[in-house]
Design an enzyme around this catalytic site. Sequence first.
Site, PDB file in Angstrom:
ATOM      1  N   ASP A 182       0.816  -1.211   0.000  1.00  0.00           N
ATOM      2  CA  ASP A 182       0.000   0.000   0.000  1.00  0.00           C
ATOM      3  C   ASP A 182       0.855   1.269   0.000  1.00  0.00           C
ATOM      4  O   ASP A 182       2.006   1.264   0.443  1.00  0.00           O
ATOM      5  CB  ASP A 182      -0.880   0.037   1.271  1.00  0.00           C
ATOM      6  CG  ASP A 182      -2.015  -0.964   1.216  1.00  0.00           C
ATOM      7  OD1 ASP A 182      -2.046  -1.803   0.301  1.00  0.00           O
ATOM      8  OD2 ASP A 182      -2.876  -0.902   2.120  1.00  0.00           O
ATOM      9  N   HIS A 238       3.558  -2.212   3.273  1.00  0.00           N
ATOM     10  CA  HIS A 238       3.633  -0.887   2.642  1.00  0.00           C
ATOM     11  C   HIS A 238       4.950  -0.756   1.880  1.00  0.00           C
ATOM     12  O   HIS A 238       5.989  -1.189   2.380  1.00  0.00           O
ATOM     13  CB  HIS A 238       3.554   0.210   3.709  1.00  0.00           C
ATOM     14  CG  HIS A 238       2.231   0.279   4.396  1.00  0.00           C
ATOM     15  ND1 HIS A 238       1.932  -0.497   5.490  1.00  0.00           N
ATOM     16  CD2 HIS A 238       1.121   1.014   4.119  1.00  0.00           C
ATOM     17  CE1 HIS A 238       0.676  -0.238   5.870  1.00  0.00           C
ATOM     18  NE2 HIS A 238       0.165   0.674   5.059  1.00  0.00           N
TER      19      HIS A 238
HETATM   20 ZN   LIG Z   1      -2.673   3.382   2.995  1.00  0.00          ZN
END
Ligand SMILES: [Zn+2]
Length: 259
Positions: free
Chosen positions: A77, A223
């Site tokens: 992400d 992430h």
């Molecule tokens: Zn996010």
Amino acid sequence: MRPRLTRYQMIAGVTLCAAALIVIFLHGAARYWWLAAFCSLSGLCVGLGVSFPQWQMFGDGICAVATKRKIVALTFDDGPDAENTPALLALLAERKVRATFFCIGKRVAQQPELVKRMVAEGHGIENHTFLHSPRTNIFSVRRLRGELTQAQTEIGRVAGRAPEFFRPPACLTSPRIFRVTGELGLKVAGYTARGLDRRTDAPENIAGRLLRKLQPGAIFLLHDAGVPRERLLAVVALLLDKLESEGYQCARLDELIAE
Ligand SMILES: [Zn+2]
């Protein structure tokens, strides 16, 4: 066919019925105590449902796929990130792994060449809003629709394919998220396990959080932006080593749900 009720709608219905019965049959302080207790319990359940997409409180988010094959999806992400993402792409290419990137539309617009490289290397580019506002979950329907549409348009323009999935910031869901994604034909993506990789933590601990939930069809969340590059690479290398030793393959999310 009538759409089935969501858990949120069922909880709201049960709470209203219970509140009506309490008002009819109880009197004095007992009425207020029971009303407060019941409404607090319902509020707590809904609040947890906002934070945990696995509860499917407001609609059917994809948090895992039912399959017997040893196959999982790695999702990243908040990118693309000018420093982290190219290094991650190199590692994924070396290990012959395809992943899914939930990208922020604004960052896609700023780094089109990087996004084109991600697509060319076989990765999926999906919608993670245009601005990634922490207030996304409480946006009005109109603003949310605008936010998601802008990201769809930008990603579609740069990547050559409009996203099929949407993951809300912090995976916080609401009835509005499901309403707008339904209108736009997007599937809401949750996760089976997340690394909580924004914390200061050893790569072994981050990979360990994911691997504790390792199962066929799992969706792992990490992430590729906002985390130290070396730690990101160490986590992914550990994860891929373990997946390989357990006989697992990685696939993009669209490939996983086609299983
Ligand atoms: Zn996010």
